[in-house]
Design a protein around this motif. Structure first.
Motif, PDB file in Angstrom:
ATOM      1  N   THR A 225      39.463   1.322  55.513  1.00  0.00           N
ATOM      2  CA  THR A 225      39.235   2.773  55.448  1.00  0.00           C
ATOM      3  C   THR A 225      39.042   3.330  56.835  1.00  0.00           C
ATOM      4  O   THR A 225      38.370   2.720  57.675  1.00  0.00           O
ATOM      5  CB  THR A 225      38.001   3.060  54.579  1.00  0.00           C
ATOM      6  OG1 THR A 225      38.203   2.521  53.283  1.00  0.00           O
ATOM      7  CG2 THR A 225      37.770   4.567  54.483  1.00  0.00           C
ATOM      8  N   VAL A 226      39.653   4.500  57.063  1.00  0.00           N
ATOM      9  CA  VAL A 226      39.489   5.156  58.357  1.00  0.00           C
ATOM     10  C   VAL A 226      38.263   6.054  58.300  1.00  0.00           C
ATOM     11  O   VAL A 226      38.109   6.828  57.361  1.00  0.00           O
ATOM     12  CB  VAL A 226      40.746   5.988  58.715  1.00  0.00           C
ATOM     13  CG1 VAL A 226      40.548   6.690  60.045  1.00  0.00           C
ATOM     14  CG2 VAL A 226      41.969   5.074  58.729  1.00  0.00           C
TER      15      VAL A 226
ATOM     16  N   THR B 113      38.548  11.825  53.154  1.00  0.00           N
ATOM     17  CA  THR B 113      37.660  10.664  53.053  1.00  0.00           C
ATOM     18  C   THR B 113      38.343   9.483  52.384  1.00  0.00           C
ATOM     19  O   THR B 113      37.772   8.387  52.339  1.00  0.00           O
ATOM     20  CB  THR B 113      36.391  11.029  52.264  1.00  0.00           C
ATOM     21  OG1 THR B 113      36.780  11.512  50.964  1.00  0.00           O
ATOM     22  CG2 THR B 113      35.591  12.097  52.994  1.00  0.00           C
TER      23      THR B 113
ATOM     24  N   PRO C 182      45.873   5.943  65.625  1.00  0.00           N
ATOM     25  CA  PRO C 182      44.474   5.599  65.330  1.00  0.00           C
ATOM     26  C   PRO C 182      43.933   4.596  66.346  1.00  0.00           C
ATOM     27  O   PRO C 182      44.679   3.822  66.935  1.00  0.00           O
ATOM     28  CB  PRO C 182      44.564   4.971  63.933  1.00  0.00           C
ATOM     29  CG  PRO C 182      45.952   4.440  63.844  1.00  0.00           C
ATOM     30  CD  PRO C 182      46.814   5.385  64.636  1.00  0.00           C
ATOM     31  N   LYS C 183      42.620   4.617  66.533  1.00  0.00           N
ATOM     32  CA  LYS C 183      41.945   3.646  67.397  1.00  0.00           C
ATOM     33  C   LYS C 183      41.423   2.523  66.516  1.00  0.00           C
ATOM     34  O   LYS C 183      40.537   2.735  65.685  1.00  0.00           O
ATOM     35  CB  LYS C 183      40.804   4.303  68.160  1.00  0.00           C
ATOM     36  CG  LYS C 183      40.055   3.348  69.075  1.00  0.00           C
ATOM     37  CD  LYS C 183      38.892   4.026  69.769  1.00  0.00           C
ATOM     38  CE  LYS C 183      38.124   3.044  70.649  1.00  0.00           C
ATOM     39  NZ  LYS C 183      36.949   3.702  71.308  1.00  0.00           N
TER      40      LYS C 183
ATOM     41  N   SER D 240      39.730  -1.243  66.089  1.00  0.00           N
ATOM     42  CA  SER D 240      38.879  -2.240  66.739  1.00  0.00           C
ATOM     43  C   SER D 240      38.664  -3.411  65.794  1.00  0.00           C
ATOM     44  O   SER D 240      38.527  -3.223  64.579  1.00  0.00           O
ATOM     45  CB  SER D 240      37.527  -1.636  67.130  1.00  0.00           C
ATOM     46  OG  SER D 240      37.694  -0.554  68.021  1.00  0.00           O
TER      47      SER D 240
ATOM     48  N   THR E 258      37.581  -1.856  62.194  1.00  0.00           N
ATOM     49  CA  THR E 258      37.180  -0.454  62.105  1.00  0.00           C
ATOM     50  C   THR E 258      38.299   0.388  62.696  1.00  0.00           C
ATOM     51  O   THR E 258      39.002  -0.044  63.628  1.00  0.00           O
ATOM     52  CB  THR E 258      35.864  -0.183  62.857  1.00  0.00           C
ATOM     53  OG1 THR E 258      36.036  -0.534  64.237  1.00  0.00           O
ATOM     54  CG2 THR E 258      34.728  -0.993  62.265  1.00  0.00           C
ATOM     55  N   ALA E 259      38.487   1.592  62.150  1.00  0.00           N
ATOM     56  CA  ALA E 259      39.552   2.474  62.641  1.00  0.00           C
ATOM     57  C   ALA E 259      39.045   3.907  62.692  1.00  0.00           C
ATOM     58  O   ALA E 259      38.343   4.359  61.789  1.00  0.00           O
ATOM     59  CB  ALA E 259      40.780   2.364  61.742  1.00  0.00           C
ATOM     60  N   GLU E 260      39.411   4.587  63.758  1.00  0.00           N
ATOM     61  CA  GLU E 260      39.088   6.000  63.915  1.00  0.00           C
ATOM     62  C   GLU E 260      40.392   6.779  64.086  1.00  0.00           C
ATOM     63  O   GLU E 260      41.314   6.328  64.785  1.00  0.00           O
ATOM     64  CB  GLU E 260      38.181   6.211  65.135  1.00  0.00           C
ATOM     65  CG  GLU E 260      36.841   5.486  65.050  1.00  0.00           C
ATOM     66  CD  GLU E 260      36.023   5.656  66.321  1.00  0.00           C
ATOM     67  OE1 GLU E 260      36.485   6.410  67.215  1.00  0.00           O
ATOM     68  OE2 GLU E 260      34.954   5.050  66.420  1.00  0.00           O
ATOM     69  N   TYR E 261      40.461   7.924  63.434  1.00  0.00           N
ATOM     70  CA  TYR E 261      41.698   8.704  63.512  1.00  0.00           C
ATOM     71  C   TYR E 261      41.382  10.190  63.438  1.00  0.00           C
ATOM     72  O   TYR E 261      40.667  10.648  62.549  1.00  0.00           O
ATOM     73  CB  TYR E 261      42.643   8.323  62.365  1.00  0.00           C
ATOM     74  CG  TYR E 261      43.907   9.145  62.316  1.00  0.00           C
ATOM     75  CD1 TYR E 261      44.932   8.916  63.227  1.00  0.00           C
ATOM     76  CD2 TYR E 261      44.066  10.158  61.369  1.00  0.00           C
ATOM     77  CE1 TYR E 261      46.092   9.674  63.203  1.00  0.00           C
ATOM     78  CE2 TYR E 261      45.235  10.916  61.328  1.00  0.00           C
ATOM     79  CZ  TYR E 261      46.232  10.675  62.258  1.00  0.00           C
ATOM     80  OH  TYR E 261      47.374  11.432  62.234  1.00  0.00           O
ATOM     81  N   THR E 262      41.898  10.915  64.409  1.00  0.00           N
ATOM     82  CA  THR E 262      41.847  12.381  64.353  1.00  0.00           C
ATOM     83  C   THR E 262      43.262  12.931  64.420  1.00  0.00           C
ATOM     84  O   THR E 262      43.676  13.714  63.575  1.00  0.00           O
ATOM     85  CB  THR E 262      40.997  12.948  65.503  1.00  0.00           C
ATOM     86  OG1 THR E 262      41.456  12.401  66.757  1.00  0.00           O
ATOM     87  CG2 THR E 262      39.528  12.607  65.312  1.00  0.00           C
TER      88      THR E 262
END
Length: 199
Positions: free
Chosen positions: A198-199, A175, A142-143, A145, A134-138
């Motif tokens: 996908t982020v 998206t 990116p973070k 996991s 999983t990836a998070e990005y603002t």
């Protein structure tokens, strides 16, 4: 006539040479196959065969049975890990085989716990369906996991202990933002490749 009372003790057959921790000539000990890390403590089973000389000059063989209880109250032997760690991947882990019941003594052996080889195809893409990213990005980096399915359990992998991120690429936007991370696995996991998601 006079009665005489005699006390005697039946001593278990020793599995080790006197003064050493190697098996006796009549005892054959075969190591178990290498074990692959599964997130649980391993209780290895050795194949231990005792060749017994009978009174008529012939021999018979008996395969010792491993204890199946936590307090080692049954069977002919049990195994302990000398350094206490019966879970994590390593080669030549020292263990001690303890005789019990009809057997006595201790024998030193080593066993291997191997890391999980992450499935990677010929292009370097990580294809292991047990691995989830999983990836998070603002903004900024990116973070990322990772988790891995160990049987029915999901293990949250630790960056620096189980893997390192060597780099990443972001493509698309909104998206449709995609990430490709270059990952090297370590510790209880092995392999190096690229995981896309996908982020």
């Amino acid at each position: 006539g006079e009665e005489v009372s005699i006390d005697y003790t039946i001593v278990g057959r020793s599995i080790n040479q006197d003064g050493t921790k190697t098996e006796k000539s009549n005892i054959s000990i075969t190591n178990p196959p290498d074990h692959t890390y599964d997130g649980k403590d391993w209780d290895p089973s050795f194949t231990i065969v005792d060749t017994i000389q009978k009174s008529d000059g012939t021999t018979t063989q008996y395969t010792l049975q491993k204890s199946t209880t936590a307090n080692h109250s049954d069977g002919d032997y049990y195994v302990t890990f000398d350094k206490g760690d019966a879970k994590n991947a390593a080669d030549n882990i020292p263990v001690t085989i303890h005789g019990r019941g009809n057997y006595s003594g201790e024998v030193s052996k080593t066993v291997n716990i191997k890391p999980i080889n992450i499935a990677i195809d010929s292009t370097g893409a990580i294809t292991d369906n047990k691995l989830t990213m999983t990836a998070e990005y603002t903004s900024g980096a990116p973070k990322i996991s990772l988790s891995y399915a160990l049987g029915s359990d999901s293990y949250t992998m630790k960056e620096g202990t189980d893997y390192t991120i060597n780099g990443y690429n972001l493509t698309g936007s909104g998206t449709n933002l995609q990430i490709s991370a270059n990952i090297t696995f370590k510790g209880n996991f092995a392999g190096s490749g690229t995981k896309t998601g996908t982020v």
